[in-house]
Write a protein that holds these residues in place. Structure first.
Motif: not given
Length: 980
Positions: A204-216
């Motif tokens: 889940k924490a990796e999902q959160l980081a990936l989500s931020g990279l999607i936003v970027m």
């Protein structure tokens, strides 16, 4: 597009797909951009990020879960984010663009005003059933929230249901939505949607980081200057998007940190080569631990003040980064004042790898504009001027382009100067995305709050080594966010190094438990931390195959400086006046030397300073506290460091007194001969003692050659128990002060009443008999024992205090529980939510509507709210800055150097003025157009030097700082507020 033709789509579907718009001309610099074009632009940006930005550890992990196709899968998940725009809810927003969609045969009915469906949520609803059919329920279940969360908040699965009319009624809409997903999927390199299925889920924490990279990736691809609109589908292709992405990335000058850092040639090279020092034993142990940990983990370092913990932590970060594929470092400091010198140190360290990396080091705090080194690197780059201070414009319907959320059009999202740093990172919420960053610990805590775009902040931490200095400074409220951050960082595999001189054992245990719970994925895990063999010590915590491992120093490590006796004496005084303290300071350095006075109250500091001047002190006197304006505080801090810092040498003054508040408590690298301090909890008292006899080689007068401490802010009551300075009780609570007083009694003898034997207590040149009677403390040898006793369960207070201690302890624990509970409204996940395997519903409930950085400050710190204002003076024809620089008739400042002088008059008001300040103060009319001033509240001092604010009169003295008095009080001695 060739892909459409190869799929055998009907001409009707191709026509409809070619009509869907993603960026309207009205919001995209006058050029409409097709939806498919924006998806491919974002995928192409993701590809550039893969090669030029993502940490190796993130690439390795994405390769692992995708069967070796991490690059393509990262492109896919970033690009698919806006598929929800292929719905009537979005396509109908702009009447001009909607006409083309309707002409292609995609229609919709009207729906009630104010009921429009957001396209981010619509994307999850559109994609979830397609993924379930192609991938299965489990894989679809963790991927759709990444799409639905790209506007900053993760909805629940229940929110995906919407009126069919807004999702798209009829076969035509369903067909074009499927076609959009399939065409895009094949365009990025997969043979079908089924072929893009991940082999295993991300944590889940990796999902959160990936989500931020999607936003970027989405924000970069939304820059209309770098990605102008394309209205003809024949011109849309992945090859074209790649060219645009490469050019845009180059134009923005974006980059990551180290990339793949090579392994050091030897175990101690990171210390010897980077810092040119002979490694101390405690530094060697930390670096060795970094080499020996089999997986990323937590390192808790406890060592005396001045031991060189920070250099060791940076050296350990290099080792961890090289071993585990990390790309940079974030160093979190307790305050803005401590962040600035650390920024200098990290700049020097980063330059030792590559001088050009200097422009990749961000400084994250609200006063960075006043840091000359930061300005020397970044000056002229901030076109939006937000500096992280602007709020987001509402995105009620999900139709607003992402960059519009920062109050600017897309072309202004940050094109860098040809040779300048990447100004894109100056935008709101983006600071942690720089390769390297130094800032206040608040930025780490923000990444553990249930707030919008938390994923962007967390993405800036993933792939880095995180160092938190002075970790003991976090109170019980802040620790809820710190421990939450550690849980997420542990699950994301982010190495963390925590530094402290004085860490209570219970706090060490809770920090280790938090990281281990994340690393193992079990919220209730607890692994007992072994008792360290000595001090300094290092504790390592990590998980191997979800099995927790906690290790600590098994052999005693000698500190770099041998323990030395510290003489303690009482200086009974609980008056705000502080005349007793002033006299004691004057006597202490009568024969020469430097006295540091640290008190718990601004008004007390101001009066002590003034008394020293009034009584003709023959030497330098400096005053430092939190009610000085920004410019004066920076100047005085720098002056003290120049006179008393490690490089002072022969410039050390013959006789000097520094009167300060808690600002001097931590990361204030000065060397005093004598310390006079108000009583504080033992760990903080020891921090203050850390400023005493701090540097090697300092030449001291004979009278102050032995370190001595006088403890004030306390006196004995007629019944024998301690009486505390009211401000101290308000700040710290009675129970920690009682425990501290008891430990000082053991070392300094019994308390006396205020005024009784004050001269004897203050006499620092007492005879041999008196010195022999007092045990004192041995520093640093006794530090762990003193802290453990102060916060342990065993009773440390005299029996005569028992009833008072019992009541104080109950009150203290009750208050601590309330403060910890209050933080639960804002932490990213509550304990019952930790086991959830996906991000769905992460933002349901709580306070995720918080938008501005100022509001976030209130989220992660629970003290009384205070307001920062800019002091200006009223003139007959307009205004002037606090330093006298003339402004226009409406306060306008036409030159940047004048703006700097205006902002140099910023000062934080006492909390009791907050309500009136928020109600009555605003920016001057002439500030509305200036990005640095428009969000500032002006406090206008009238021509008599005073301003009225509610029931108070507020003034500013060039020497004493902010002055506050009751409006009804006759003007007399003008001394400042009673806040810290």
């Amino acid at each position: 597009m060739a892909v459409m033709l190869s799929m055998g789509l009907t001409s009707e579907t191709v026509s409809r797909l070619s009509a869907l718009w993603g960026k309207s001309a009205a919001r995209n610099a006058g050029r409409m951009h097709l939806l498919l074009g924006h998806l491919l632009d974002t995928a192409a940006v993701a590809e550039v990020m893969w090669h030029s930005y993502l940490a190796p550890s993130l690439r390795w992990r994405l390769d692992e879960i995708s069967g070796g196709r991490g690059r393509e899968w990262f492109m896919w998940v970033c690009g698919i984010h806006d598929c929800g725009k292929a719905t009537p809810a979005f396509q109908s927003v702009d009447a001009v663009e909607a006409a083309r969609v309707i002409a292609a045969g995609l229609t919709w009915r009207r729906w009630p005003a104010g009921k429009r469906w957001r396209h981010d949520v619509a994307g999850g609803a559109l994609l979830a059933p397609l993924l379930r059919d192609a991938w299965g329920r489990d894989a679809a279940g963790w991927v759709w929230p990444l799409v639905s969360g790209h506007h900053g908040a993760f909805p629940s699965a229940q929110s995906l249901t919407a009126p069919r009319e807004q999702q798209g009624r009829g076969a035509g809409w369903a067909e074009v939505q499927r076609a959009l997903v399939e065409v895009f999927t094949r365009s990025v390199g997969f043979e079908s949607l089924e072929g893009a299925c991940p082999r295993q889920p991300l944590r889940k924490a990796e999902q959160l980081a990936l989500s931020g990279l999607i936003v970027m990736a989405d924000w970069i691809a939304s820059d209309a200057l770098c990605f102008p609109g394309i209205a003809d589908v024949a011109d849309v292709s992945l090859a074209g998007a790649r060219r645009r992405a490469e050019a845009g990335w180059s134009r923005l000058r974006l980059s990551g940190g180290w990339g793949q850092l090579p392994m050091p040639d030897s175990r101690l090279q990171p210390l010897e080569r980077r810092f040119g020092v002979e490694p101390r034993a405690s530094q060697v142990e930390l670096v060795e631990r970094a080499w020996e940990m089999p997986v990323p983990g937590l390192l808790v370092v406890e060592a005396p003040m001045g031991e060189g913990k920070t250099k060791a932590a940076l050296a350990a970060a290099e080792v961890l980064a090289a071993r585990f594929g990390l790309d940079g470092v974030f160093v979190a400091m307790p305050t803005q004042a401590t962040s600035d010198p650390m920024y200098e140190q990290v700049l020097s360290w980063v330059r030792s790898f590559d001088p050009e990396l200097e422009s990749e080091v961000g400084l994250l705090h609200g006063k960075r504009r006043f840091n000359p080194r930061w300005r020397g690197i970044w000056e002229g780059s901030a076109v939006d001027g937000s500096d992280g201070c602007t709020g987001d414009v509402g995105d009620e319907y999900g139709a607003i382009d992402e960059d519009d959320e920062f109050g600017m059009v897309a072309p202004c999202c940050g094109v860098a100067d040809r040779d300048g740093p990447p100004r894109w990172f100056l935008g709101s919420k983006r600071g942690l995305l720089t390769g390297f960053a130094v800032g206040t610990v608040d930025h780490l805590l923000y990444a553990a709050t249930r707030t919008r775009h938390v994923m962007l902040r967390f993405a800036g931490l993933a792939g880095k080594v995180v160092i938190v200095d002075e970790v003991h400074a976090a109170d019980v409220y802040m620790r809820q966010f710190l421990e939450e951050a550690l849980r997420w960082l542990g699950q994301a595999g982010v190495p963390v190094v925590l530094l402290s001189a004085t860490l209570p054992p219970q706090q060490r245990q809770s920090l280790v438990d938090a990281y281990i719970s994340g690393a193992t994925g079990r919220a209730d895990v607890s692994e007992v931390v072994p008792v360290p063999a000595g001090y300094p010590c290092v504790t390592a915590a990590y998980a191997v195959d979800e099995r927790p491992v906690v290790e600590t120093s098994t052999r005693a490590t000698a500190p770099w400086r041998a323990a030395f006796p510290m003489e303690l004496a009482w200086l009974p005084d609980v008056t705000v006046d502080g005349a007793v303290v002033a006299d004691a300071a004057r006597q202490a350095v009568a024969g020469g030397g430097v006295a540091l006075v640290i008190v718990n109250q601004v008004e007390r500091a101001q009066r002590i300073y003034r008394t020293l001047l009034d009584r003709g002190f023959d030497g330098e006197v400096h005053l430092l506290h939190g009610r000085l304006c920004t410019a004066h505080r920076a100047e005085r801090t720098e002056r003290c460091l120049q006179r008393l810092g490690p490089g002072a040498g022969g410039g050390r003054p013959a006789r000097m007194v520094v009167v300060a508040t808690q600002l001097a408590e931590q990361s204030f690298d000065v060397d005093a001969d004598v310390l006079i301090t108000d009583l504080a909890p033992v760990d903080l008292l020891l921090q203050r003692i850390g400023r005493l006899h701090r540097h090697e080689g300092t030449r001291r007068p004979a009278a102050v050659c032995c370190p001595r401490v006088m403890v004030s802010g306390v006196a004995a009551s007629p019944g024998g128990g301690p009486v505390f300075l009211p401000a101290s009780k308000l700040i710290y609570g009675e129970w920690p002060l009682l425990r501290a007083a008891a430990l000082v009694v053991e070392a300094a003898g019994p308390l006396t009443c205020e005024g009784d034997d004050a001269s004897e207590a203050a006499e620092v040149r007492g005879g041999p008999h008196e010195r022999g009677r007092r045990r004192g403390w041995s520093i640093p040898a006794q530090v762990p024992d003193l802290v453990a006793r102060a916060y342990g369960d065993a009773e440390a207070c005299p029996a005569a205090w028992a009833d008072r201690v019992r009541v104080a302890r109950e009150t203290y624990l009750e208050e601590q529980e309330k403060r910890a509970a209050a933080a639960q409204e804002f932490v990213l996940t509550r304990p019952r939510e930790w086991a959830a395997p996906t991000l769905a519903g992460l933002h349901c409930g709580g306070a995720y509507g918080v938008r501005a950085e100022e509001e976030l400050d209130a989220v992660v710190r629970d003290g009384e709210r205070s307001v920062e204002v800019v002091l200006v003076r009223r003139l007959p024809g307009g205004y002037a800055a606090l330093d006298g620089s003339r402004l226009g008739v409406h306060g306008e400042a036409v030159q940047d150097d004048v703006v700097d002088r205006v902002l140099g008059g910023s000062v934080r008001l006492p909390a009791r003025l907050t309500r009136d300040a928020e109600k009555d103060l605003a920016a001057l009319p002439g500030w509305s157009a200036h990005p640095w001033l428009r969000y500032s509240s002006a406090l206008v001092l009238e021509q008599d030097g005073w301003a009225s604010l509610g029931e108070y009169r507020v003034g500013y003295d060039e020497v004493l700082g902010l002055l506050v008095t009751a409006a009804s009080r006759p003007e007399g001695p003008r001394v400042g507020g009673d806040d810290v």
